[in-house]
Design an enzyme around this catalytic site. Structure first.
Site, PDB file in Angstrom:
ATOM      1  N   ASN A   1     -95.065  27.474  14.541  1.00 20.07           N
ATOM      2  CA  ASN A   1     -95.799  28.310  13.579  1.00 20.07           C
ATOM      3  C   ASN A   1     -96.924  29.110  14.231  1.00 20.07           C
ATOM      4  O   ASN A   1     -97.295  30.177  13.739  1.00 20.07           O
ATOM      5  CB  ASN A   1     -96.319  27.464  12.420  1.00 20.07           C
ATOM      6  CG  ASN A   1     -95.220  27.194  11.411  1.00 20.07           C
ATOM      7  OD1 ASN A   1     -94.248  27.938  11.334  1.00 20.07           O
ATOM      8  ND2 ASN A   1     -95.349  26.120  10.651  1.00 20.07           N
TER       9      ASN A   1
ATOM     10  N   GLU B   1     -90.753  19.000  16.396  1.00 17.10           N
ATOM     11  CA  GLU B   1     -91.998  18.993  17.166  1.00 17.10           C
ATOM     12  C   GLU B   1     -92.632  17.613  17.008  1.00 17.10           C
ATOM     13  O   GLU B   1     -92.809  17.136  15.879  1.00 17.10           O
ATOM     14  CB  GLU B   1     -92.957  20.072  16.644  1.00 17.10           C
ATOM     15  CG  GLU B   1     -92.470  21.484  16.929  1.00 17.10           C
ATOM     16  CD  GLU B   1     -93.430  22.562  16.409  1.00 17.10           C
ATOM     17  OE1 GLU B   1     -93.701  23.513  17.155  1.00 17.10           O
ATOM     18  OE2 GLU B   1     -93.903  22.450  15.257  1.00 17.10           O
TER      19      GLU B   1
HETATM   20  N1  3HC Z   1     -75.790  21.660   5.445  1.00 15.73           N
HETATM   21  C1  3HC Z   1     -74.565  21.891   5.955  1.00 15.73           C
HETATM   22  N2  3HC Z   1     -74.120  23.125   6.235  1.00 15.73           N
HETATM   23  C2  3HC Z   1     -74.940  24.157   5.956  1.00 15.73           C
HETATM   24  C3  3HC Z   1     -76.230  23.999   5.398  1.00 15.73           C
HETATM   25  C4  3HC Z   1     -76.641  22.667   5.151  1.00 15.73           C
HETATM   26  N3  3HC Z   1     -77.871  22.385   4.649  1.00 15.73           N
HETATM   27  N4  3HC Z   1     -76.804  25.210   5.237  1.00 15.73           N
HETATM   28  C5  3HC Z   1     -75.901  26.113   5.666  1.00 15.73           C
HETATM   29  N5  3HC Z   1     -74.782  25.497   6.096  1.00 15.73           N
HETATM   30  C6  3HC Z   1     -73.576  26.102   6.644  1.00 15.73           C
HETATM   31  C7  3HC Z   1     -73.054  27.204   5.765  1.00 15.73           C
HETATM   32  O1  3HC Z   1     -72.252  26.705   4.724  1.00 15.73           O
HETATM   33  C8  3HC Z   1     -72.256  28.025   6.737  1.00 15.73           C
HETATM   34  O2  3HC Z   1     -70.986  27.436   6.892  1.00 15.73           O
HETATM   35  P1  3HC Z   1     -69.686  28.363   7.147  1.00 15.73           P
HETATM   36  O3  3HC Z   1     -69.874  28.928   8.524  1.00 15.73           O
HETATM   37  O4  3HC Z   1     -68.555  27.398   7.076  1.00 15.73           O
HETATM   38  O5  3HC Z   1     -69.690  29.385   6.068  1.00 15.73           O
HETATM   39  C9  3HC Z   1     -73.011  27.854   8.046  1.00 15.73           C
HETATM   40  O6  3HC Z   1     -73.892  26.726   7.881  1.00 15.73           O
HETATM   41  C10 3HC Z   1     -73.831  29.075   8.386  1.00 15.73           C
HETATM   42  O7  3HC Z   1     -74.612  29.420   7.253  1.00 15.73           O
HETATM   43  P2  3HC Z   1     -74.649  30.890   6.642  1.00 15.73           P
HETATM   44  O8  3HC Z   1     -73.327  31.566   6.824  1.00 15.73           O
HETATM   45  O9  3HC Z   1     -75.213  30.785   5.279  1.00 15.73           O
HETATM   46  O10 3HC Z   1     -75.727  31.681   7.445  1.00 15.73           O
HETATM   47  P3  3HC Z   1     -76.137  31.738   8.970  1.00 15.73           P
HETATM   48  O11 3HC Z   1     -74.975  31.851   9.888  1.00 15.73           O
HETATM   49  O12 3HC Z   1     -77.176  32.791   9.003  1.00 15.73           O
HETATM   50  O13 3HC Z   1     -76.820  30.347   9.294  1.00 15.73           O
HETATM   51  C11 3HC Z   1     -79.048  29.447   9.338  1.00 15.73           C
HETATM   52  C12 3HC Z   1     -77.811  29.836   8.495  1.00 15.73           C
HETATM   53  C13 3HC Z   1     -78.689  28.270  10.249  1.00 15.73           C
HETATM   54  C14 3HC Z   1     -80.095  29.014   8.336  1.00 15.73           C
HETATM   55  C15 3HC Z   1     -79.483  30.657  10.235  1.00 15.73           C
HETATM   56  O14 3HC Z   1     -79.576  31.805   9.465  1.00 15.73           O
HETATM   57  C16 3HC Z   1     -80.808  30.420  10.895  1.00 15.73           C
HETATM   58  O15 3HC Z   1     -80.892  29.739  11.902  1.00 15.73           O
HETATM   59  N6  3HC Z   1     -81.875  31.038  10.322  1.00 15.73           N
HETATM   60  C17 3HC Z   1     -83.233  30.861  10.796  1.00 15.73           C
HETATM   61  C18 3HC Z   1     -83.799  29.621  10.172  1.00 15.73           C
HETATM   62  C19 3HC Z   1     -85.164  29.342  10.689  1.00 15.73           C
HETATM   63  O16 3HC Z   1     -85.753  30.067  11.466  1.00 15.73           O
HETATM   64  N7  3HC Z   1     -85.690  28.201  10.222  1.00 15.73           N
HETATM   65  C20 3HC Z   1     -87.023  27.786  10.569  1.00 15.73           C
HETATM   66  C21 3HC Z   1     -87.949  28.229   9.503  1.00 15.73           C
HETATM   67  S1  3HC Z   1     -89.604  27.842   9.910  1.00 15.73           S
HETATM   68  C22 3HC Z   1     -89.811  26.287   9.362  1.00 15.73           C
HETATM   69  O17 3HC Z   1     -88.943  25.652   8.802  1.00 15.73           O
HETATM   70  C23 3HC Z   1     -91.131  25.696   9.646  1.00 15.73           C
HETATM   71  C24 3HC Z   1     -91.999  25.628   8.441  1.00 15.73           C
HETATM   72  O18 3HC Z   1     -93.122  24.896   8.835  1.00 15.73           O
HETATM   73  C25 3HC Z   1     -92.425  26.963   7.929  1.00 15.73           C
END
Ligand code: 3HC
Length: 292
Positions: free
Chosen positions: A189, A151
């Site tokens: 948010n 953003e």
């Molecule tokens: N770097 C590199 N790879 C990463 C990583 C990182 N930091 N974190 C996770 N990965 C990889 C994992 O190793 C995994 O790889 P694989 O497929 O080879 O096993 C892949 O990404 C997918 O991770 P997971 O299997 O653990 O889990 P998901 O498929 O659920 O993906 C996620 C993880 C992308 C975090 C997904 O769950 C998601 O999009 N969740 C919602 C997150 C969200 O809404 N974030 C915003 C929060 S609000 C915010 O930040 C604002 C603040 O102001 C509050």
């Protein structure tokens, strides 16, 4: 307005993620922390993340080549020649203002100052510097290396060319920038926080269990995480802090903290990072939903 060198303030979860993304995009990056141990921790996380991307073939260079563009420092002077400074330190107005005020006389005059704040007013922060027209918000999402959005926040004092340069910079980072203004919560948010708080209220009212509410939103709406998993992921302390800022601004119940959120924060149950929140992470591969 050319951006070549990026300064990042703070090497926590968000700061290290921003630094990683900037270095991956080809920028020279200096990260400022108060102590070397915080830099070591943040850089270890970056190396782990870069290794994962390399394994998947989703980065063009080797992790070593990207890592070579990242420099950690505990000296403000090392940020003097940065073209943009992105602050991602603790969500505390006074700490942030102190940091900006101390850097303002050091960092070159043309540099843009940005804050990754999620809820503090960017306008309040810019009062700490003598370059208010060169101050913007750049709000990233956790985990920064994976989440595509940034953003780009304009204040009433931000110069249009600075805003446009920041927007273009967001694209160069490989993110999709969205334009928004300095209204508390910005876009994400503003919509996400009432949704997560409503999930807690639904649970308090007996609508469903934590697991069932999570599964309902995950499988019924295609969200990657249910609201309680997401709350634990964002951090309950962080969310609780945001509710205060948002409620203070809007005085609407939808932004107010439900009692259960407050109780969990008082108990020190901050979510994934503390090992316990709405779920218990004693076995991280199989989190167990709490019953409250
Ligand atoms: N770097 C590199 N790879 C990463 C990583 C990182 N930091 N974190 C996770 N990965 C990889 C994992 O190793 C995994 O790889 P694989 O497929 O080879 O096993 C892949 O990404 C997918 O991770 P997971 O299997 O653990 O889990 P998901 O498929 O659920 O993906 C996620 C993880 C992308 C975090 C997904 O769950 C998601 O999009 N969740 C919602 C997150 C969200 O809404 N974030 C915003 C929060 S609000 C915010 O930040 C604002 C603040 O102001 C509050």
């Amino acid at each position: 307005m050319e951006i070549n060198k990026v300064g990042v303030l703070g090497c926590g979860l968000m700061g290290s993620g921003i630094a990683q993304v900037a270095a991956t995009a080809g920028f020279d990056v200096s990260v400022l922390e108060v102590e070397q141990k915080f830099l070591d921790k943040g850089f270890a996380g970056i190396e782990k993340s870069l290794a994962k991307f390399a394994e998947k073939g989703s980065i063009k260079e080797t992790p070593q080549a990207i890592r070579a563009r990242l420099h950690g420092t505990t000296s403000r002077q090392d940020l003097a020649d940065c073209d943009i400074i992105i602050e991602a330190i603790i969500e505390n107005v006074d700490e942030k203002k102190k940091m900006y005020a101390s850097l303002d006389p050091i960092v070159k005059k043309e540099a843009i100052f940005a804050s990754n704040t999620s809820s503090i007013s960017v306008t309040e922060l810019l009062t700490a510097v003598k370059r208010p027209e060169r101050f913007i918000g750049l709000h990233f999402f956790n985990p920064v290396p994976l989440m595509k959005l940034v953003e780009v926040v304009k204040t009433i004092a931000t110069a249009s060319e600075v805003y446009d340069a920041a927007y273009e910079f967001g694209k160069k980072l490989g993110k999709v920038p969205v334009r928004t203004s300095d209204k508390t919560g910005f876009i994400v948010n503003r919509l996400l926080v009432p949704y997560m708080l409503d999930a807690i209220r639904a649970y308090e009212e007996g609508v469903g269990s934590i697991e069932d509410i999570d599964n309902a939103m995950k499988l019924g709406c295609g969200y990657p995480m249910g609201p309680f998993t997401l709350l634990d992921f964002v951090g309950l302390d962080t969310t609780y802090y945001i509710t205060h800022v948002m409620y203070d601004e809007f005085k609407e119940r939808r932004f107010a903290s439900p009692p259960l959120l407050k109780r969990l924060v008082m108990a020190g149950w901050y979510g994934r990072k503390s090992g316990r929140g709405f779920y218990d992470y004693a076995d991280p591969a199989n989190p167990r939903a709490g019953k409250f």
